[in-house]
Design an enzyme around this catalytic site. Structure first.
Site, short mmCIF file in Angstrom:
data_model
loop_
_atom_site.label_atom_id
_atom_site.label_comp_id
_atom_site.label_asym_id
_atom_site.label_seq_id
_atom_site.Cartn_x
_atom_site.Cartn_y
_atom_site.Cartn_z
N THR A 99 0.98 -1.23 -0.07
CA THR A 99 0.05 0.11 -0.13
C THR A 99 0.73 1.07 0.20
OG1 THR A 99 -1.89 -1.06 1.18
CG2 THR A 99 -1.72 1.36 1.31
N LYS A 174 -7.52 1.59 -2.73
CA LYS A 174 -6.95 1.08 -1.42
C LYS A 174 -7.44 2.40 -0.32
CE LYS A 174 -5.42 -1.52 1.94
NZ LYS A 174 -4.19 -2.08 1.92
N LYS A 242 0.19 4.95 8.59
CA LYS A 242 1.16 5.07 7.27
C LYS A 242 -0.02 5.38 6.38
CE LYS A 242 2.29 1.79 4.65
NZ LYS A 242 1.76 1.16 3.54
#
Length: 288
Positions: A99, A174, A242
């Site tokens: 990701t 995502k 993150k």
């Protein structure tokens, strides 16, 4: 397709089982991990090969998969003399399951094009259990022809792999996924706090609500454990922070505000300070 030679770079809680599914599906699989002992253990378990550099792992491969930590980790295994691009052959495919930011996906697509290598950004959802059980959801960005060619390989560990558009769109999908998860966890946390204060039986409540409009994966899999003060599994808030940083940067780039995402990110930041960084994202209930 099953005779193709593939490499898997990164053997964390996701990559280790994903690479295993590739080997079990019949693909000639070589792995690399920064900690060589882990790559050696994987190779021993699956009776396959490991390499001591990403470049060596990618040599002669038809498809190279990457699943590491963040943007800089991805760059470290793709670029440079020991990176996978130094040895990938023309016409092969690089698939990044990390990701990352959408801008990195676009950067990688350009770098691959210069080497006549195809690129797919392909972040996954489903967590460690999804990886172990081979039922991940994969959100992809890239060209249709390349996606169609690599999908049968990805299917070794995915229940669903969908092309969302050009390079970067897999990562943007995502981002939406992570925003949805944090929003649901915020609502679930508040609901549980009220339910517990009201003396409701949490398991009974979940069994009632999960079949209605409030039902979700988080409710079905995390509500009871949240009420039981159990957070030692799943996706750590260090990684979610993150990811939320990526979401907030993308929103800022588009001149957008994401108030709920920002609020939850700040709560996770406070939890990190309290020492909960490695706990599952459902520990959000402790920040209410």
């Amino acid at each position: 397709m099953a005779q193709e030679k593939v490499a898997f770079i990164g053997l964390g809680v996701m990559g280790y089982p994903m690479a295993g599914h590739l080997k079990n599906a019949g693909f000639n699989t070589t792995v690399f991990n920064r900690t060589t002992a882990k790559a050696q253990a994987w190779a021993d378990e699956y009776k396959a090969d490991f390499a001591v550099t990403p470049r060596e792992a990618a040599q002669g491969c038809d498809v190279v998969f990457v699943c590491v930590g963040n943007d800089n980790d991805v760059r470290s295994v793709i670029f440079g003399d020991d990176g996978v691009l130094a040895s990938m052959k023309a016409g092969s495919v690089l698939v990044d399951h990390t990701t990352t930011s959408a801008t990195l996906a676009e950067e990688l697509a350009e770098a691959c094009q210069e080497k006549k290598v195809h690129f797919i950004d392909a972040p996954v959802s489903g967590g460690q259990a999804g990886a172990e059980n081979g039922v991940l959801t994969v959100m992809c960005g890239g060209d249709q022809i390349v996606f169609d060619a690599v999908k049968p390989v990805i299917d070794a560990y995915a229940k669903q792999a969908v092309l969302m558009g050009k390079n970067g769109q897999g990562q943007r999908c995502k981002m939406a996924n992570q925003i949805c998860i944090t929003g649901i966890l915020q609502g679930l946390s508040e609901a549980l706090i009220l339910a517990q204060a009201s003396g409701l039986d949490i398991e009974q409540m979940v069994n009632v609500l999960k079949h209605g409009a409030a039902g979700s994966w988080q409710m079905e899999n995390r509500a009871v454990t949240m009420a039981q003060d159990k957070f030692d599994f799943g996706f750590a808030i260090d990684w979610m922070r993150k990811d939320l940083g990526i979401c907030l940067d993308e929103a800022a780039d588009k001149g957008l505000e994401l108030p709920l995402t920002k609020e939850v990110d700040e709560k996770y930041a406070r939890l990190q300070v309290q020492g909960f960084g490695r706990m599952d994202t459902s520990v959000l209930i402790k920040a209410q």
